[in-house]
Design an enzyme around this catalytic site. Structure first.
Site, PDB file in Angstrom:
ATOM      1  CB  CYS A   1       1.377  28.598 -20.990  1.00 44.90           C
ATOM      2  SG  CYS A   1       1.741  30.248 -20.402  1.00 44.90           S
TER       3      CYS A   1
ATOM      4  CE1 TYR B   1      -2.196   8.322 -14.574  1.00 47.85           C
ATOM      5  CE2 TYR B   1      -2.382   9.181 -12.354  1.00 47.85           C
ATOM      6  CZ  TYR B   1      -1.661   8.504 -13.309  1.00 47.85           C
ATOM      7  OH  TYR B   1      -0.432   8.016 -13.013  1.00 47.85           O
TER       8      TYR B   1
ATOM      9  N   PRO C   1       0.825  -1.207   0.000  1.00 44.10           N
ATOM     10  CG  PRO C   1       0.173  -0.868   2.213  1.00 44.10           C
ATOM     11  CD  PRO C   1       0.876  -1.861   1.319  1.00 44.10           C
TER      12      PRO C   1
END
Length: 478
Positions: free
Chosen positions: A386, A359, A313
Site C-alpha cells: 500500500c 534509490y 567487492p
C-alpha cells in the site's frame, strides 16, 4: 516500433521483448524450447511450482565463478607490480552460511558490519582471522565479541573506537589488527545515498585528522595499525574515482611511514554491475589492471614501497548471479494523454526489493514461463504494498499480452534485495534458493505467517496455530 513518450529516453522498444540480454543475467540463463527461462538448469515453472513466489534464485556456479575470477584477476595484476591482494567479500550485499562458504572456497575473506553478520560468518565455519569488521557504530558488545573470537581486522570508524577496541583487546590479552577508515574527499559518480566518501557523512574520519588518529592507534599497545581504508561509493563504473582516491591515500601513506610501518591499503569496493541494457560497467579484469597500474605509479612517484592491497567487492560477485521470480496478479492499462503504460502487479514488491524506492534503482524484467510474439508494450511492474512508490521495475517492455498468472523474472537481484527485505504490510520475506546442475535447494528459508505471528507477544499459541491454517505459503520453503 515508435518510442513511447512515457518511457525514459534511454529505454528503446526492443524488436523482441523475449530476449535475455547476457550482461544482465546469470551465465546459465537461457530459454527452453518451450520458452521458459532456466537458471542453473532449473526452469522458472519448476521453481514456482516447488517453492512458490516471490522467490530469490541464485545461480551457485555463477556466484562461485565470479568470486574465483575476480580473485584471480586481482592476484595476477597486483603480483605484476610486486604485491599481493586481500579480497574481502562484502557480506552486506547478501550473506548466508552457504554463500559465506562459497566465498571462502573461492579464496576470499569476509567483510561484516554487524554482530549478526559476524555470527552468520562464524556459523558458516569462516576462520575468524579471515573476517574484517566494519561499522560506524559498533556496540561495545560487538567489539568485545569480535576481539574475543579473534577477528582478523577491525576497521576503526571514529576516534572513540580507538579506545573501545584497545580496551576490549587488552581485556582479552591480545593485540588487535586495525585499519582506520578515512574520507578521501572523492565523490563517486553515483546516487547521493550511495556515495560514502564525501566529507559530510557518517562514515570514516576527516582526511586531515588521520595522522593524529594513527598516532593515537600506535600509542595503544593492544592495537596493531595495518593501514588506511577508504570506500568512495557503490555502483561505480570506471576507475577515475578510484585513481584519485588512491592518489590521495598514498600521499597520506607516505607521510605516515615516517612514524612506523603501514603494510596495507584498503581501497574498498563499489564496483558496479548492469541492471539495464544501457549500463556498461568496466569488466573486472580491466578494473584490476587499471587499479594495479594506479597504485604502482603513485608509489613510484612518491618513492614508497607498494603495500599489500585489500578490496571489498560484494555486488559485482553476487548481484548478477541472482534473480527474483514473481507471479502476475493483475494488469491495468493506464492512459496518460495519447499514450498508455501497462501496470503489471506482482505478488512481491518493496518488501523483497527496496532499492527502487530507496534509490530510484532501475531494473529489467522478462516473462519467465513462455515467449510471445505480441507487440512489445511499455510496462511498469508494481508491487502489492500500500505505497504508490512500491515499484519493482519502473520501465521496461514486455510482450503486450502479459497477463495474470504469468511468471516474471527480474535479473541482477542477488545483491541488496534479500539484505534489505522487510515485513512491510506483514508480508513474509521470500525464500532464497540456490540452483546448480539442474538441482534446486533452499539456502534461506522463507517466512510463513506463523513466523510473523510468533514474534507478536500478544498472540497466543492457539491463535497463532489458527492463523497458520490460512497461510498459503508453500510448505516446501519452510
Amino acid at each position: 516500433m515508435a518510442h513511447n513518450p512515457l518511457a525514459p529516453e534511454w529505454l528503446s522498444s526492443p524488436a523482441d521483448a523475449n530476449t535475455l540480454t547476457d550482461a544482465l543475467w546469470p551465465s546459465s540463463a537461457r530459454r527452453t524450447d518451450g520458452g521458459a527461462i532456466t537458471i542453473g538448469g532449473v526452469t522458472a515453472v519448476d521453481l514456482a511450482a516447488r517453492f512458490g513466489t516471490p522467490l530469490y534464485v541464485i545461480d551457485e556456479t555463477d556466484a562461485r565463478t565470479r568470486a574465483t575470477e575476480l580473485r584471480a584477476a586481482f592476484d595476477a595484476e597486483f603480483a605484476r607490480i610486486g604485491t599481493t591482494v586481500r579480497v574481502y567479500y562484502a557480506a552486506k550485499a547478501f550473506l548466508s552460511t552457504e554463500v559465506a562458504r562459497w566465498m571462502v572456497d573461492a579464496g576470499l575473506n569476509i567483510d561484516v558490519c554487524s554482530g549478526g553478520e559476524l555470527a552468520v560468518a562464524l556459523a558458516a565455519g569462516v576462520a575468524p582471522g579471515r573476517i574484517g569488521f566494519h561499522g560506524n557504530n559498533k556496540s561495545r558488545a560487538e567489539i568485545d565479541d569480535a576481539t574475543r573470537v579473534g577477528v582478523g581486522t577491525i576497521i576503526i570508524d571514529s576516534p572513540i573506537e580507538i579506545e573501545r577496541v584497545a580496551e576490549a583487546a587488552g581485556r582479552h590479552g591480545l593485540v588487535q589488527n586495525v585499519r582506520l577508515r578515512v574520507n578521501s574527499g572523492v565523490h563517486a559518480h553515483t546516487h547521493e545515498f550511495l556515495a560514502t566518501s564525501h566529507e559530510d557523512q557518517k562514515f570514516g574520519v576527516v582526511f586531515e585528522d588521520a595522522p593524529a588518529l594513527v598516532a593515537a592507534i600506535r600509542a595503544q599497545p593492544s592495537l596493531n595499525f595495518l593501514g588506511l581504508h577508504c570506500h568512495i561509493g557503490s555502483q561505480i563504473f570506471g576507475v577515475d574515482g578510484f585513481a584519485e582516491s588512491a592518489s590521495r591515500l598514498l600521499s597520506l601513506q607516505a607521510d605516515l611511514l615516517a612514524g612506523g610501518p603501514v603494510p596495507e591499503l584498503n581501497l574498498g569496493g563499489g564496483f558496479g554491475i548492469a541492471y539495464t541494457s544501457v549500463d556498461d560497467p568496466s569488466p573486472v579484469a580491466d578494473l584490476a589492471a587499471a587499479l594495479a597500474d594506479i597504485v604502482a605509479d603513485e608509489c613510484a612517484r612518491r618513492g614508497i614501497p607498494v603495500p599489500v592491497i585489500a578490496i571489498e567487492p560484494g555486488r559485482v560477485i553476487i548481484g548478477p548471479a541472482g534473480v527474483t521470480l514473481y507471479e502476475v496478479g493483475t494488469t491495468k492499462p493506464v492512459r496518460i494523454g495519447e499514450n498508455t503504460r501497462l501496470y503489471v502487479s506482482v505478488d512481491g514488491g518493496m518488501s523483497d526489493n527496496a532499492r527502487p524506492a530507496l534509490y530510484g534503482a532501475e531494473y529489467s524484467v522478462r516473462i519467465a514461463d513462455r515467449v510471445s510474439d505480441a507487440a512489445p508494450a511499455l510496462v511498469r511492474v508494481a508491487g502489492k504494498h500500500c505505497e504508490s512508490g512500491d515499484i519493482v521495475v519502473d520501465a521496461d517492455y514486455l510482450p503486450g499480452d502479459v497477463a495474470p498468472g504469468d511468471l516474471l523474472m527480474v535479473p541482477a537481484t542477488g545483491a541488496y534485495c534479500w539484505s534489505l527485505a522487510s515485513n512491510y504490510n506483514y508480508v513474509g520475506r521470500p525464500a532464497v534458493v540456490a540452483v546448480v546442475h539442474g538441482e534446486a535447494r533452499v539456502i534461506v528459508r522463507g517466512e510463513t505467517i506463523d513466523d510473523l505471528l510468533a514474534r507478536d507477544a500478544g498472540v497466543s499459541t492457539r491463535s497463532t496455530s489458527e492463523a497458520g491454517s490460512t497461510n498459503d505459503m508453500k510448505e516446501s520453503t519452510r
